[in-house]
Design an enzyme around this catalytic site. Structure first.
Site, PDB file in Angstrom:
ATOM      1  N   HIS A 239       0.806  -1.219   0.000  1.00  0.00           N
ATOM      2  CA  HIS A 239       0.000   0.000   0.000  1.00  0.00           C
ATOM      3  C   HIS A 239       0.839   1.270   0.000  1.00  0.00           C
ATOM      4  CE1 HIS A 239      -3.397  -2.609   0.427  1.00  0.00           C
ATOM      5  NE2 HIS A 239      -2.857  -3.157   1.485  1.00  0.00           N
ATOM      6  N   ARG A 296      -6.975  15.471   0.467  1.00  0.00           N
ATOM      7  CA  ARG A 296      -5.731  16.230   0.666  1.00  0.00           C
ATOM      8  C   ARG A 296      -4.992  16.330  -0.665  1.00  0.00           C
ATOM      9  NH1 ARG A 296      -4.493  10.808   1.944  1.00  0.00           N
ATOM     10  NH2 ARG A 296      -3.087  10.030   0.334  1.00  0.00           N
TER      11      ARG A 296
HETATM   12  C1  MV4 Z   1     -10.004  -3.783  -3.137  1.00  0.00           C
HETATM   13  C2  MV4 Z   1      -9.187  -4.647  -3.896  1.00  0.00           C
HETATM   14  C3  MV4 Z   1      -9.814  -5.636  -4.631  1.00  0.00           C
HETATM   15  N1  MV4 Z   1     -11.160  -5.779  -4.580  1.00  0.00           N
HETATM   16  N2  MV4 Z   1     -11.341  -3.957  -3.132  1.00  0.00           N
HETATM   17  C4  MV4 Z   1      -6.481  -1.535  -0.857  1.00  0.00           C
HETATM   18  C5  MV4 Z   1      -6.523  -0.317   0.006  1.00  0.00           C
HETATM   19  C6  MV4 Z   1      -7.881   0.270  -0.134  1.00  0.00           C
HETATM   20  N3  MV4 Z   1      -7.751   1.600  -0.655  1.00  0.00           N
HETATM   21  C7  MV4 Z   1      -8.630  -0.620  -1.042  1.00  0.00           C
HETATM   22  N4  MV4 Z   1      -7.743  -1.632  -1.500  1.00  0.00           N
HETATM   23  C8  MV4 Z   1      -8.168  -2.619  -2.331  1.00  0.00           C
HETATM   24  N5  MV4 Z   1      -9.498  -2.801  -2.394  1.00  0.00           N
HETATM   25  C9  MV4 Z   1     -11.889  -4.938  -3.831  1.00  0.00           C
HETATM   26  N6  MV4 Z   1     -13.204  -5.107  -3.762  1.00  0.00           N
HETATM   27  C10 MV4 Z   1      -7.809  -4.442  -3.869  1.00  0.00           C
HETATM   28  C11 MV4 Z   1      -7.288  -3.432  -3.075  1.00  0.00           C
HETATM   29  C12 MV4 Z   1      -5.858  -3.281  -3.086  1.00  0.00           C
HETATM   30  C13 MV4 Z   1      -5.246  -2.133  -3.591  1.00  0.00           C
HETATM   31  C14 MV4 Z   1      -5.974  -1.065  -4.082  1.00  0.00           C
HETATM   32  C15 MV4 Z   1      -5.349   0.070  -4.548  1.00  0.00           C
HETATM   33  C16 MV4 Z   1      -3.954   0.122  -4.555  1.00  0.00           C
HETATM   34  C17 MV4 Z   1      -3.228  -0.908  -4.094  1.00  0.00           C
HETATM   35  C18 MV4 Z   1      -3.849  -2.059  -3.603  1.00  0.00           C
HETATM   36  C19 MV4 Z   1      -3.079  -3.113  -3.131  1.00  0.00           C
HETATM   37  C20 MV4 Z   1      -3.678  -4.224  -2.640  1.00  0.00           C
HETATM   38  C21 MV4 Z   1      -5.074  -4.307  -2.614  1.00  0.00           C
END
Ligand code: MV4
Length: 507
Positions: A239, A296
């Site tokens: 992240h 932000r």
């Molecule tokens: C998700 C996803 C897959 N499916 N939701 C990670 C942090 C939060 N902002 C939401 N995230 C995710 N939500 C669903 N339904 C995968 C992620 C995710 C991710 C999202 C954005 C940037 C990097 C990421 C790394 C791992 C998982």
């Protein structure tokens, strides 16, 4: 607070973003006031500002997180406004409200908008009402395992359990089959309780292999709210974004318009003002889903600046002062290609272990299309108190291939001695065939890590032991300083890596 002309702005941050904001103030003829901790007495942001005020100890809790104290300083020095930068106090609803209540301008959204986006379930409900697509799932916390299983049956496995109070990946658990639901729900609740003091967890369909694409928005106090295009942020690790670019290879002009209109609808529904970002997952079929809104200025804002020609920090200040966004911002198309690499004091060959020490030599890349947003210089002591990001190297070129070549060239020019940095890792990414094709998604980096760093990340235990050793070495260094130094950071530190270390330790 109604907007008003800004004569003096207090910058409640440090490092590269404080320098970035001070530069914008100077170009606009606004006086700037830096604040600094014991660890930053000789930091560039302190020198570059018109005034500087010491606010406390090296630990963020004793300085950059002391909101009430900082507001007191702003009033004493006669500042009209406070710019929070990113991190620290930037997304604390109470701080935005306290700034307003003190009769000062908060260079950011109203506290109500921060609050509206703070709860993920509330934000999903708001998105639904605004006709903004969200990942299929619930918009309220689940009561128990039985309910979670019933919902998963309806949407189909895999599902993702998420903390309602969360964000940034904490309290998230993928569930592949019904038999795993009970323990996953337990873990997600416990993590969420520990991180946010709230154990409410909701369910989403798990999207496999998406990209992380976000839309920059800017809203004024006169009813104009515009989208400034997308940023591709899929190259991340745990992240933490490492590389960002604008535009995205996956976004056509039609998709850009659709995602931009969606982000603007979301911002309007939240009563948003100033600069903000809507995060989306973009799946392989070109479907996009709203995830969360970052209330932000973001680290990666420069790639948007380079392809739009808009100085986002100046516009944050202008909008805060009540200026109107020009009508021409409604019809922008990105020009050329921009890429940003985050230069951090981490050792890629050693599982991205934080590196400490004194920068003994620094050569900053220059030449056509190169921008360096930095907060360090020769002589800077890199400790463990703050985020390991030292600087951002950003390039612009006419197309993506030229931008990748330019970033590679700029990274070759970059030299940092005295500490380990992420430079060599970025060089390898620029040489990678999949990256050069733009064939990336959110899991790409972690999948390719071994081949890109020439090393396997150490086991969790080894990582914790190595961080403990780094902490002890840092304490030694502090003790050897003429003034005796400040106490070493403890588990109460706020740096991303200390959180990562604690999470590793818990796994
Ligand atoms: C998700 C996803 C897959 N499916 N939701 C990670 C942090 C939060 N902002 C939401 N995230 C995710 N939500 C669903 N339904 C995968 C992620 C995710 C991710 C999202 C954005 C940037 C990097 C990421 C790394 C791992 C998982």
């Amino acid at each position: 607070m109604t907007p008003r002309a800004l004569g003096k702005v207090l910058v409640a941050n440090r490092g590269e973003i404080a320098v970035r904001i001070i530069r914008a103030c100077r170009e606009l003829g606004i006086r700037s006031v830096a604040v600094y901790s014991d660890a930053d007495t000789r930091a560039p942001h302190v020198r570059e500002a018109d005034e500087a005020v010491h606010i406390g100890g090296a630990a963020a809790r004793e300085s950059y997180l002391r909101g009430d104290h900082i507001i007191g300083v702003a009033r004493r020095v006669g500042a009209d406004a406070i710019h929070p930068g990113y991190g620290f106090l930037s997304e604390r609803e109470w701080f935005a409200r306290a700034v307003r209540d003190a009769g000062l301008v908060f260079v950011g959204p109203p506290p109500e908008a921060i609050a509206a986006m703070g709860s993920k379930t509330a934000a999903r409900q708001l998105a639904q009402r605004a006709d903004v697509p969200i990942v299929p799932g619930t918009t309220e916390g689940v009561a128990d395992e039985a309910e979670a299983r019933a919902i998963a049956d309806r949407f189909g496995y895999p599902v993702l359990l998420k903390a309602a109070a969360g964000g940034g990946g904490k309290g998230m658990r993928v569930v592949h089959k019904a038999a795993d639901m009970a323990s996953a729900l337990d873990t997600a609740r416990r993590e969420s309780q520990n991180a946010f003091g709230d154990d409410s967890v909701y369910v989403e369909k798990y999207i496999v292999g998406p990209r992380h694409v976000e839309i920059q928005v800017l809203a004024d106090h006169h009813g104009r709210c515009v989208s400034l295009g997308e940023r591709e942020c899929s190259v991340q690790r745990r992240h933490q974004k490492m590389i960002e670019e604008a535009p995205s290879v996956a976004v056509s002009p039609d998709l850009r318009r659709a995602m931009g209109d969606t982000a603007v609808r979301m911002a309007k529904a939240a009563g948003y003002r100033n600069a903000g970002t809507c995060e989306f997952l973009l799946d392989r079929d070109g479907q996009f889903y709203f995830l969360e809104m970052n209330t932000r200025l973001q680290v990666e804002h420069p790639v948007t600046e380079l392809v739009t020609g808009i100085d986002l920090v100046k516009w944050q200040l202008r909008v805060a002062a009540g200026e109107e966004i020009p009508e021409s911002f409604e019809r922008l198309t990105p020009r050329g290609w921009a890429i940003e690499c985050r230069i951090t004091s981490e050792d890629p060959a050693n599982g991205f272990l934080p590196s400490t020490g004194r920068i003994s030599y620094l050569h900053v890349p220059t030449g056509p299309g190169v921008r360096w947003d930095g907060g360090v210089e020769v002589g800077s002591e890199i400790g463990l108190y703050y985020d390991p990001m030292l600087a951002k190297l950003i390039v612009w070129a006419a197309d993506r291939e030229a931008a990748v070549a330019r970033m590679h060239r700029a990274l070759l020019e970059l030299a940092v001695d005295g500490i380990e940095t992420s430079r060599d890792f970025h060089l390898r990414v620029m040489e990678d065939d999949e990256f050069r094709r733009g064939d990336i998604e959110i899991q790409w980096l972690e999948r390719r890590l071994a081949s890109l760093t020439g090393a396997r990340p150490p086991a969790a235990g080894a990582r914790v032991a190595a961080i403990a050793a780094a902490l002890l070495a840092e304490r030694d260094r502090q003790a050897r300083r003429p003034n005796g130094g400040a106490p070493a950071a403890t588990g109460a530190g706020d740096a991303a890596w200390t959180r990562a270390a604690r999470q590793d330790g818990l796994r």
